[in-house]
Design a protein around this motif. Structure first.
Motif, PDB file in Angstrom:
ATOM      1  N   GLY A   1     -11.560   2.678   4.645  1.00 31.80           N
ATOM      2  CA  GLY A   1     -10.726   1.495   4.774  1.00 31.80           C
ATOM      3  C   GLY A   1      -9.836   1.255   3.578  1.00 31.80           C
ATOM      4  O   GLY A   1      -9.063   0.292   3.556  1.00 31.80           O
ATOM      5  N   ALA A   2      -9.930   2.139   2.576  1.00 36.09           N
ATOM      6  CA  ALA A   2      -9.144   1.974   1.343  1.00 36.09           C
ATOM      7  C   ALA A   2      -8.308   3.203   1.028  1.00 36.09           C
ATOM      8  O   ALA A   2      -7.832   3.355  -0.099  1.00 36.09           O
ATOM      9  CB  ALA A   2     -10.072   1.673   0.174  1.00 36.09           C
ATOM     10  N   TYR A   3      -8.121   4.082   2.002  1.00 30.57           N
ATOM     11  CA  TYR A   3      -7.305   5.262   1.745  1.00 30.57           C
ATOM     12  C   TYR A   3      -5.902   4.855   1.300  1.00 30.57           C
ATOM     13  O   TYR A   3      -5.239   4.062   1.978  1.00 30.57           O
ATOM     14  CB  TYR A   3      -7.190   6.127   2.999  1.00 30.57           C
ATOM     15  CG  TYR A   3      -8.426   6.918   3.363  1.00 30.57           C
ATOM     16  CD1 TYR A   3      -9.474   7.096   2.463  1.00 30.57           C
ATOM     17  CD2 TYR A   3      -8.542   7.509   4.621  1.00 30.57           C
ATOM     18  CE1 TYR A   3     -10.599   7.833   2.805  1.00 30.57           C
ATOM     19  CE2 TYR A   3      -9.671   8.246   4.970  1.00 30.57           C
ATOM     20  CZ  TYR A   3     -10.690   8.402   4.055  1.00 30.57           C
ATOM     21  OH  TYR A   3     -11.801   9.132   4.402  1.00 30.57           O
ATOM     22  N   PRO A   4      -5.408   5.386   0.182  1.00 31.34           N
ATOM     23  CA  PRO A   4      -4.063   5.047  -0.286  1.00 31.34           C
ATOM     24  C   PRO A   4      -2.999   5.488   0.721  1.00 31.34           C
ATOM     25  O   PRO A   4      -3.098   6.577   1.310  1.00 31.34           O
ATOM     26  CB  PRO A   4      -3.929   5.829  -1.596  1.00 31.34           C
ATOM     27  CG  PRO A   4      -5.329   6.114  -2.019  1.00 31.34           C
ATOM     28  CD  PRO A   4      -6.111   6.276  -0.759  1.00 31.34           C
ATOM     29  N   GLU A   5      -2.011   4.663   0.905  1.00 31.51           N
ATOM     30  CA  GLU A   5      -0.968   4.929   1.898  1.00 31.51           C
ATOM     31  C   GLU A   5      -0.304   6.280   1.662  1.00 31.51           C
ATOM     32  O   GLU A   5      -0.023   7.021   2.611  1.00 31.51           O
ATOM     33  CB  GLU A   5       0.083   3.811   1.862  1.00 31.51           C
ATOM     34  CG  GLU A   5       1.023   3.791   3.056  1.00 31.51           C
ATOM     35  CD  GLU A   5       0.316   3.514   4.372  1.00 31.51           C
ATOM     36  OE1 GLU A   5       0.691   4.152   5.371  1.00 31.51           O
ATOM     37  OE2 GLU A   5      -0.603   2.681   4.403  1.00 31.51           O
ATOM     38  N   GLN A   6      -0.055   6.626   0.390  1.00 34.16           N
ATOM     39  CA  GLN A   6       0.685   7.858   0.095  1.00 34.16           C
ATOM     40  C   GLN A   6      -0.120   9.115   0.410  1.00 34.16           C
ATOM     41  O   GLN A   6       0.439  10.219   0.459  1.00 34.16           O
ATOM     42  CB  GLN A   6       1.132   7.882  -1.370  1.00 34.16           C
ATOM     43  CG  GLN A   6       0.025   8.071  -2.401  1.00 34.16           C
ATOM     44  CD  GLN A   6      -0.521   6.759  -2.914  1.00 34.16           C
ATOM     45  OE1 GLN A   6      -0.587   5.769  -2.175  1.00 34.16           O
ATOM     46  NE2 GLN A   6      -0.904   6.717  -4.187  1.00 34.16           N
TER      47      GLN A   6
ATOM     48  N   LYS B   1      -2.453   9.205   3.159  1.00 37.07           N
ATOM     49  CA  LYS B   1      -3.078   9.125   4.485  1.00 37.07           C
ATOM     50  C   LYS B   1      -2.823  10.372   5.334  1.00 37.07           C
ATOM     51  O   LYS B   1      -3.670  10.758   6.141  1.00 37.07           O
ATOM     52  CB  LYS B   1      -2.624   7.863   5.208  1.00 37.07           C
ATOM     53  CG  LYS B   1      -3.334   6.604   4.710  1.00 37.07           C
ATOM     54  CD  LYS B   1      -3.020   5.385   5.548  1.00 37.07           C
ATOM     55  CE  LYS B   1      -3.832   4.190   5.073  1.00 37.07           C
ATOM     56  NZ  LYS B   1      -3.524   2.965   5.854  1.00 37.07           N
ATOM     57  N   SER B   2      -1.684  11.007   5.144  1.00 35.50           N
ATOM     58  CA  SER B   2      -1.398  12.217   5.924  1.00 35.50           C
ATOM     59  C   SER B   2      -2.315  13.375   5.522  1.00 35.50           C
ATOM     60  O   SER B   2      -2.462  14.345   6.272  1.00 35.50           O
ATOM     61  CB  SER B   2       0.065  12.634   5.739  1.00 35.50           C
ATOM     62  OG  SER B   2       0.328  12.979   4.385  1.00 35.50           O
ATOM     63  N   GLU B   3      -2.936  13.284   4.334  1.00 38.10           N
ATOM     64  CA  GLU B   3      -3.847  14.318   3.869  1.00 38.10           C
ATOM     65  C   GLU B   3      -5.306  13.988   4.170  1.00 38.10           C
ATOM     66  O   GLU B   3      -6.190  14.805   3.910  1.00 38.10           O
ATOM     67  CB  GLU B   3      -3.686  14.516   2.355  1.00 38.10           C
ATOM     68  CG  GLU B   3      -2.285  14.930   1.925  1.00 38.10           C
ATOM     69  CD  GLU B   3      -2.151  15.050   0.423  1.00 38.10           C
ATOM     70  OE1 GLU B   3      -3.007  15.733  -0.190  1.00 38.10           O
ATOM     71  OE2 GLU B   3      -1.222  14.459  -0.155  1.00 38.10           O
ATOM     72  N   LEU B   4      -5.539  12.794   4.703  1.00 46.06           N
ATOM     73  CA  LEU B   4      -6.903  12.316   4.917  1.00 46.06           C
ATOM     74  C   LEU B   4      -7.160  12.156   6.412  1.00 46.06           C
ATOM     75  O   LEU B   4      -7.248  11.047   6.938  1.00 46.06           O
ATOM     76  CB  LEU B   4      -7.113  10.992   4.174  1.00 46.06           C
ATOM     77  CG  LEU B   4      -7.015  11.091   2.644  1.00 46.06           C
ATOM     78  CD1 LEU B   4      -6.860   9.713   2.017  1.00 46.06           C
ATOM     79  CD2 LEU B   4      -8.250  11.788   2.079  1.00 46.06           C
ATOM     80  N   THR B   5      -7.288  13.267   7.091  1.00 50.95           N
ATOM     81  CA  THR B   5      -7.422  13.261   8.550  1.00 50.95           C
ATOM     82  C   THR B   5      -8.818  13.654   9.036  1.00 50.95           C
ATOM     83  O   THR B   5      -9.083  13.650  10.227  1.00 50.95           O
ATOM     84  CB  THR B   5      -6.392  14.211   9.186  1.00 50.95           C
ATOM     85  OG1 THR B   5      -6.622  15.546   8.702  1.00 50.95           O
ATOM     86  CG2 THR B   5      -4.971  13.791   8.825  1.00 50.95           C
TER      87      THR B   5
ATOM     88  N   PRO C   1     -18.494  -5.604  -0.891  1.00 47.79           N
ATOM     89  CA  PRO C   1     -17.509  -6.542  -0.346  1.00 47.79           C
ATOM     90  C   PRO C   1     -16.075  -6.045  -0.349  1.00 47.79           C
ATOM     91  O   PRO C   1     -15.264  -6.498   0.454  1.00 47.79           O
ATOM     92  CB  PRO C   1     -17.655  -7.766  -1.262  1.00 47.79           C
ATOM     93  CG  PRO C   1     -18.170  -7.211  -2.560  1.00 47.79           C
ATOM     94  CD  PRO C   1     -19.033  -6.050  -2.178  1.00 47.79           C
ATOM     95  N   ASN C   2     -15.735  -5.109  -1.247  1.00 50.58           N
ATOM     96  CA  ASN C   2     -14.338  -4.701  -1.410  1.00 50.58           C
ATOM     97  C   ASN C   2     -14.215  -3.183  -1.341  1.00 50.58           C
ATOM     98  O   ASN C   2     -14.581  -2.480  -2.286  1.00 50.58           O
ATOM     99  CB  ASN C   2     -13.798  -5.207  -2.743  1.00 50.58           C
ATOM    100  CG  ASN C   2     -12.352  -4.805  -2.972  1.00 50.58           C
ATOM    101  OD1 ASN C   2     -11.657  -4.354  -2.060  1.00 50.58           O
ATOM    102  ND2 ASN C   2     -11.893  -4.962  -4.201  1.00 50.58           N
ATOM    103  N   PRO C   3     -13.675  -2.639  -0.244  1.00 48.26           N
ATOM    104  CA  PRO C   3     -13.533  -1.185  -0.130  1.00 48.26           C
ATOM    105  C   PRO C   3     -12.692  -0.562  -1.233  1.00 48.26           C
ATOM    106  O   PRO C   3     -12.847   0.626  -1.536  1.00 48.26           O
ATOM    107  CB  PRO C   3     -12.851  -1.003   1.238  1.00 48.26           C
ATOM    108  CG  PRO C   3     -13.166  -2.242   1.995  1.00 48.26           C
ATOM    109  CD  PRO C   3     -13.223  -3.330   0.969  1.00 48.26           C
ATOM    110  N   LYS C   4     -11.800  -1.358  -1.853  1.00 48.45           N
ATOM    111  CA  LYS C   4     -10.907  -0.836  -2.882  1.00 48.45           C
ATOM    112  C   LYS C   4     -11.506  -0.889  -4.285  1.00 48.45           C
ATOM    113  O   LYS C   4     -10.852  -0.501  -5.253  1.00 48.45           O
ATOM    114  CB  LYS C   4      -9.580  -1.599  -2.859  1.00 48.45           C
ATOM    115  CG  LYS C   4      -8.787  -1.384  -1.573  1.00 48.45           C
ATOM    116  CD  LYS C   4      -7.440  -2.086  -1.618  1.00 48.45           C
ATOM    117  CE  LYS C   4      -6.644  -1.825  -0.342  1.00 48.45           C
ATOM    118  NZ  LYS C   4      -5.323  -2.495  -0.373  1.00 48.45           N
TER     119      LYS C   4
END
Length: 231
Positions: free
Chosen positions: A103-108, A110-114, A140-143
């Motif tokens: 739930g905390a995968y960095p946006e930049q 995400k294409s590598e995290l499949t 409490p915080n995924p990040k």
């Protein structure tokens, strides 16, 4: 679970190994297990002589699966803790580690995290199991970088790192990405991916060749990390 193999490593490598029996979720919520692991690490740093060990010859923090997560986070903590200023960790040995909450995968990235999608129905440990583990943990915080060390503010100053990754594992891509990020930061790394096999496969099928290879390459990783200290 690893007691027998760790005993054999002590003999084969002439090293002292401390296996920390940290408290487990769901009875003990986050960050109890992490704090237990870190307290164990500090105890070792202070009491190496009691273990007939010399930190200057190698101080390696290792872990498998959730233990890999604790090893990474503890190493980041130690890097920033004045207590360890003269007790530097010299290596990380990470086997199928947990590196970032999905739930905390960095946006930049995400294409590598499949792999959470590709391996959502994997045997032994699937994506639903992964989410259940995080629910049990109760963080409490995924990040929080103490949960998702990929998100730490910096990876500079970390020790050489050896990773082993299973190809049919929801955790596959976060470990591969972590190695990439470390390498880009200038950290020495080695990584091996075992195609087609699920999380913990070497426990379920210890007799197959790939399981034997996994165990041998774990030992190779330890040997490599020790050689980095001598170098």
């Amino acid at each position: 679970m690893d007691d027998y193999i760790l005993r054999t490593w002590c003999v084969e490598f002439q090293v002292s190994i401390v296996n920390v029996d940290y408290r487990l979720a769901p009875e003990y919520k986050y960050p109890t297990g992490l704090n237990d692991a870190y307290a164990g690490l500090k105890w070792v740093a202070e009491n190496a002589a009691l273990l007939s060990a010399s930190i200057s010859k190698g101080f390696i923090v290792a872990g498998l699966s959730a233990g890999g997560n604790l090893a990474v986070v503890a190493t980041h903590r130690a890097r920033d803790d004045p207590f360890f200023a003269d007790k530097k960790i010299t290596g990380n040995l990470l086997m199928i580690p947990v590196i970032c909450h999905p739930g905390a995968y960095p946006e930049q990235y995400k294409s590598e995290l499949t792999s959470t999608e590709e391996n959502k129905d994997a045997p032994a440990f699937n994506t639903a199991d992964l989410w259940a583990c995080y629910e049990f943990l109760g963080a409490p915080n995924p990040k929080d970088p103490d949960l998702s060390p990929l998100l730490n503010h910096s990876h500079k100053g970390l020790p050489p790192t050896h990773l082993q990754v299973c190809g049919r594992d929801p955790l596959r891509d976060e470990a591969i990405l972590y190695e990439k990020v470390l390498k880009e930061t200038g950290i020495k790394t080695r990584i091996t991916v075992y195609p087609g096999v699920p999380h913990h496969f070497h426990y379920f099928f210890p007799q197959i060749k790939l399981s034997m290879k996994f165990v041998e390459e774990s030992k190779y990783g330890l040997r490599w990390l020790l050689s980095q200290v001598e170098a």
